[in-house]
Enzyme design. Structure first.
Site, short mmCIF file in Angstrom:
data_model
loop_
_atom_site.label_atom_id
_atom_site.label_comp_id
_atom_site.label_asym_id
_atom_site.label_seq_id
_atom_site.Cartn_x
_atom_site.Cartn_y
_atom_site.Cartn_z
CB CYS A 87 44.89 51.02 30.08
SG CYS A 87 43.84 50.20 31.35
CB THR A 88 49.29 54.03 29.39
OG1 THR A 88 48.29 55.00 29.66
CG2 THR A 88 50.53 54.53 28.39
#
Length: 155
Positions: free
Chosen positions: A45-46
């Site tokens: 997600c980062t």
């Protein structure tokens, strides 16, 4: 019902990182990237969020809004935004995740032999008239922003 390119994007209103309600319909006249992601500040997600951040100027200069949606609360979104200097909006779709469900982006997942319900990593591009322009169901986190820009011929 399966969403298809050309369908009207399901409208929604969700709270952003500052607990202010944001509606998809308020962006009519702009393209909007809606990306659903499992959890703030996890590796995949980062990478995905940072790919949008790193291409932000190109999105902004082409009048494209970016909305990240997860079930994380606003305080988690604020930490994620601050830590990675994210310039776009993150929205909270609380369980049972009705918005993600309307975009077929919430459902049964499997991880290490365990089944659970969670957010799918799906991305949608909505055109200026509120119609679905592009759908990505197989997302490569680190390349999502570039792929969208390439597909829209903006790179």
């Amino acid at each position: 019902m399966t969403l298809c390119i050309g369908d009207s994007a399901p409208d929604f209103t969700l709270p952003n990182q500052d607990s202010v309600d944001i509606s998809l319909s308020s962006f009519k006249g702009s393209r909007v990237v809606i990306y659903f992601y499992p959890k703030d500040d996890t590796p995949g997600c980062t990478k995905e969020a940072c790919s949008f951040r790193d291409n932000w100027e190109l999105f902004k200069s082409n009048n494209i809004q970016v909305l990240g949606i997860s079930k994380d609360p606003s305080n988690s979104h604020i930490k994620f935004i601050d830590k990675h200097k994210l310039p776009f909006i993150l929205l909270t779709d609380s369980e049972p995740c009705p918005v993600a469900e309307s975009y077929e982006s919430y459902g049964l997942k499997k991880f290490m032999g365990r089944e659970y319900y969670g957010m799918m990593r799906h991305t949608f591009v909505i055109d200026q008239d509120g119609k679905i322009e592009l759908i990505y169901l197989k997302v490569k986190s680190e390349n999502m922003a570039n792929q969208i820009l390439n597909d829209l011929k903006l790179n």
